[in-house]
Each structure stands twice: as C-alpha cells, then as structure tokens.
Design a protein around this motif. Sequence first.
Motif, PDB file in Angstrom:
ATOM      1  N   ARG A  23       4.474   4.736   2.873  1.00 58.59           N
ATOM      2  CA  ARG A  23       4.336   6.189   2.720  1.00 58.59           C
ATOM      3  C   ARG A  23       3.601   6.567   1.438  1.00 58.59           C
ATOM      4  O   ARG A  23       3.573   7.717   1.046  1.00 58.59           O
ATOM      5  CB  ARG A  23       5.715   6.852   2.752  1.00 58.59           C
ATOM      6  CG  ARG A  23       6.395   6.660   4.100  1.00 58.59           C
ATOM      7  CD  ARG A  23       7.651   7.475   4.246  1.00 58.59           C
ATOM      8  NE  ARG A  23       8.689   7.055   3.325  1.00 58.59           N
ATOM      9  CZ  ARG A  23       9.503   7.893   2.689  1.00 58.59           C
ATOM     10  NH1 ARG A  23       9.407   9.178   2.851  1.00 58.59           N
ATOM     11  NH2 ARG A  23      10.430   7.425   1.877  1.00 58.59           N
ATOM     12  N   VAL A  24       3.016   5.561   0.790  1.00 52.24           N
ATOM     13  CA  VAL A  24       2.299   5.791  -0.463  1.00 52.24           C
ATOM     14  C   VAL A  24       0.823   5.473  -0.254  1.00 52.24           C
ATOM     15  O   VAL A  24       0.468   4.384   0.188  1.00 52.24           O
ATOM     16  CB  VAL A  24       2.862   4.905  -1.597  1.00 52.24           C
ATOM     17  CG1 VAL A  24       2.094   5.136  -2.885  1.00 52.24           C
ATOM     18  CG2 VAL A  24       4.350   5.164  -1.794  1.00 52.24           C
ATOM     19  N   HIS A  25      -0.024   6.440  -0.550  1.00 53.36           N
ATOM     20  CA  HIS A  25      -1.473   6.233  -0.495  1.00 53.36           C
ATOM     21  C   HIS A  25      -1.945   6.120  -1.946  1.00 53.36           C
ATOM     22  O   HIS A  25      -1.987   7.110  -2.671  1.00 53.36           O
ATOM     23  CB  HIS A  25      -2.135   7.416   0.210  1.00 53.36           C
ATOM     24  CG  HIS A  25      -3.621   7.329   0.263  1.00 53.36           C
ATOM     25  ND1 HIS A  25      -4.397   8.374   0.663  1.00 53.36           N
ATOM     26  CD2 HIS A  25      -4.492   6.337  -0.037  1.00 53.36           C
ATOM     27  CE1 HIS A  25      -5.660   8.041   0.605  1.00 53.36           C
ATOM     28  NE2 HIS A  25      -5.742   6.813   0.179  1.00 53.36           N
ATOM     29  N   CYS A  26      -2.250   4.913  -2.374  1.00 49.48           N
ATOM     30  CA  CYS A  26      -2.710   4.681  -3.737  1.00 49.48           C
ATOM     31  C   CYS A  26      -4.208   4.909  -3.814  1.00 49.48           C
ATOM     32  O   CYS A  26      -4.961   4.405  -2.983  1.00 49.48           O
ATOM     33  CB  CYS A  26      -2.419   3.256  -4.173  1.00 49.48           C
ATOM     34  SG  CYS A  26      -0.700   2.976  -4.507  1.00 49.48           S
ATOM     35  N   VAL A  27      -4.605   5.664  -4.818  1.00 50.31           N
ATOM     36  CA  VAL A  27      -6.024   5.895  -5.058  1.00 50.31           C
ATOM     37  C   VAL A  27      -6.335   5.535  -6.505  1.00 50.31           C
ATOM     38  O   VAL A  27      -5.635   5.936  -7.425  1.00 50.31           O
ATOM     39  CB  VAL A  27      -6.437   7.353  -4.737  1.00 50.31           C
ATOM     40  CG1 VAL A  27      -6.373   7.605  -3.245  1.00 50.31           C
ATOM     41  CG2 VAL A  27      -5.580   8.356  -5.469  1.00 50.31           C
ATOM     42  N   ALA A  28      -7.363   4.743  -6.681  1.00 47.25           N
ATOM     43  CA  ALA A  28      -7.794   4.360  -8.026  1.00 47.25           C
ATOM     44  C   ALA A  28      -8.619   5.490  -8.609  1.00 47.25           C
ATOM     45  O   ALA A  28      -9.503   6.035  -7.946  1.00 47.25           O
ATOM     46  CB  ALA A  28      -8.623   3.082  -7.962  1.00 47.25           C
TER      47      ALA A  28
END
Length: 86
Positions: A54-59
């Motif tokens: 449920r986590v969308h990681c964006v750099a």
Amino acid sequence: ANGFLGIFLLQRLLALSTDTRVVALVRAANDDVALERLRQSAAFHRLEHIDFGRVHCVAGSLDKRLFGWDEVRFLKVADEIDTIVH
C-alpha cells in the motif's frame, strides 16, 4: 519517510484504515532504491507489520524544483495525492 519519525508515521498512517495508500517521497537514486531504503528503515526499527503493498515509493528531493522530476511525473504523482504530511 525513511527517517526515525517518518517510518513510524508511515506505520500509523497505514494503520488508520485498510484502504489507506501512501505515496512516500524518499531521497534516493530511483524508486526501487527508495522502497529498499524504507524496508531497511522498517527492519532497523523492528516494524514488521508495514504493508508495503500500500506504499508507493517515489525517489525525489524536497530541495529541488518539482522534487527533481519532470513536469509529467510531477503531475502524475500529484494526481494520486489528496493529503500531504510533511
């Protein structure tokens, strides 16, 4: 989200509801590295119950214009977000 406060905040946000999805901005070379940094932080702090599905990681980086992204990516990610916690 991968610092001491951020990882605990992430855990609490996800605990609010099973419908909660979080977009997490992490300073990293790319999104895969960002996710790995979050996973490492969770493991370090012994937070075993974070649902990374449920986590969308964006750099990206707060100190750069549009977080260092092009405008297309910025608008796409911005479209996913309804609340910002900083």
